[in-house]
Design a protein around this motif. Sequence first.
Motif: not given
Length: 236
Positions: A41, A43, A76-77, A109-111, A121
Amino acid sequence: METMTATKPFFILYRPKDIVSGDFYHALAHRHTGSNREIFYMCTADCTGHGVPGALMSMMGISHLNESIIEKNLIRPNEILDNVRKGIIASLNPEGSEEESKDGMDCVLCAYDFENMTLEFACANNPLWLVRDGAVTEYAPDKMPVGKYGEEMKPFSLQKIDLKKGDVIYTFTDGYADQFGGPKGKKFKYKQLQEKLLSNCSLPMEDQKRILESTLDEWRGNLEQVDDILVIGVRI
């Protein structure tokens, strides 16, 4: 993706306006309960205010992110941002308070799932840019902050990219684009930032960072820095 510690396929340009900042970045690698996938993650966030008030909001944002991902096991973001928003609103508006606080944060926010080469995201007011094969694709944000903003608060949207080797992902706050300078003392603006990133996207990430720093210094000249500044680039 190459290991984040080996050849540094990323850069973080972080310039607080004051000693402490309302902009923050938060990175967390986490293997969720019941899952064999490790999600990374990242952010990129801009909280209400700067200086000490902004820094306090940043601490609150990081705390609620960690709680959502680690304790509540949200993956999930978009669901994470929904939960962070709920926590921020509850923290700022305790039962019995007379005034309603609408402080919060804009963020991306990226995953990253590097094993399966996917990026999920969610974007609150700030977009995400993908540079692939010499072209930029902008992924538009939900036009709402992570905080109280109106009567009807909609859930955040989930977006997804199937990643390719060589992709570069850029996330940022508004500080770089909003910096005044140049011959006419105007804002740098997002278009010029996008052009600068695109023209240098094939360079090593640390070189890209240096170019962004020198461009910003030259643009600003003797003018005051107007806001916290944060730009992050990640090469796949």
